[in-house]
Design a protein around this motif. Structure first.
Motif, short mmCIF file in Angstrom:
data_model
loop_
_atom_site.label_atom_id
_atom_site.label_comp_id
_atom_site.label_asym_id
_atom_site.label_seq_id
_atom_site.Cartn_x
_atom_site.Cartn_y
_atom_site.Cartn_z
N SER A 27 0.83 -1.21 0.00
CA SER A 27 0.00 0.00 0.00
C SER A 27 0.86 1.26 0.00
O SER A 27 0.51 2.26 -0.62
N PHE A 28 2.02 1.20 0.66
CA PHE A 28 2.92 2.35 0.63
C PHE A 28 3.49 2.54 -0.78
O PHE A 28 3.64 3.67 -1.26
N ALA A 29 3.78 1.44 -1.48
CA ALA A 29 4.26 1.54 -2.86
C ALA A 29 3.19 2.17 -3.75
O ALA A 29 3.50 3.02 -4.59
N LEU A 66 -5.36 5.05 -16.26
CA LEU A 66 -5.24 4.01 -15.23
C LEU A 66 -6.50 3.16 -15.15
O LEU A 66 -6.43 1.94 -15.01
N LYS A 67 -7.65 3.80 -15.28
CA LYS A 67 -8.91 3.05 -15.24
C LYS A 67 -9.01 2.11 -16.44
O LYS A 67 -9.53 1.00 -16.32
N VAL A 109 0.05 -2.85 -12.46
CA VAL A 109 -0.45 -1.80 -13.36
C VAL A 109 0.33 -0.51 -13.16
O VAL A 109 0.79 0.12 -14.12
N LEU A 110 0.49 -0.10 -11.90
CA LEU A 110 1.20 1.15 -11.62
C LEU A 110 2.67 1.08 -12.00
O LEU A 110 3.23 2.05 -12.53
N GLU A 111 3.30 -0.06 -11.75
CA GLU A 111 4.70 -0.21 -12.12
C GLU A 111 4.87 -0.12 -13.64
O GLU A 111 5.74 0.61 -14.13
N THR A 112 4.06 -0.84 -14.37
CA THR A 112 4.13 -0.81 -15.84
C THR A 112 3.86 0.58 -16.37
O THR A 112 4.57 1.09 -17.24
#
Length: 125
Positions: A27-29, A66-67, A109-112
């Motif tokens: 969650s922190f990431a 993102l969605k 998803v966020l990393e990519t």
């Protein structure tokens, strides 16, 4: 590290499941990814751990992108908006439940997404 802590098999750490550590670090990431996107767009970063609030501050373009990559993004961030605080101070909240799969999906998803932005910026030069 967060991903490795979900391994329940035999490893150098032992036969343990480190769910609390996974959800705190994961969650922190997520929080740091969202804050990085705000910084990248020149948007003031609020002093909060609230994932939904951070997402709401993103530009319309970022939210739409993102969605489209993860249709459950809004509902996930709304449901888990205070995940970092709750898991970090789990002893104050009693029994907590979280989906490892959903957390991993959001992190992937966020990393990519962020890595693609970095590659685009590097190619810009």
């Amino acid at each position: 590290i967060a991903f490795r802590l979900t391994d329940t098999g035999k490893n150098k750490i032992g036969n343990k499941f480190y769910g609390t550590q996974f959800f705190v670090n994961g969650s922190f990431a997520v929080e740091l990814y969202l804050k990085s996107l705000l910084l990248l767009d020149g948007i003031k970063v609020p002093a909060t751990h609230n994932l939904k609030s951070l997402y709401n501050n993103l530009s319309k373009v970022r939210k739409k992108e993102l969605k489209s990559l993860y249709p459950k993004m809004i509902s996930y961030l709304n449901e888990q908006k205070n995940f970092f605080i709750k898991w970090r101070y789990r002893h104050e909240y009693g029994c907590l439940v979280g989906s490892i799969t959903d957390m991993k999906d959001v992190l992937n998803v966020l990393e990519t997404y962020c890595n693609n932005i970095i590659r685009e910026l590097e190619d810009y030069d």
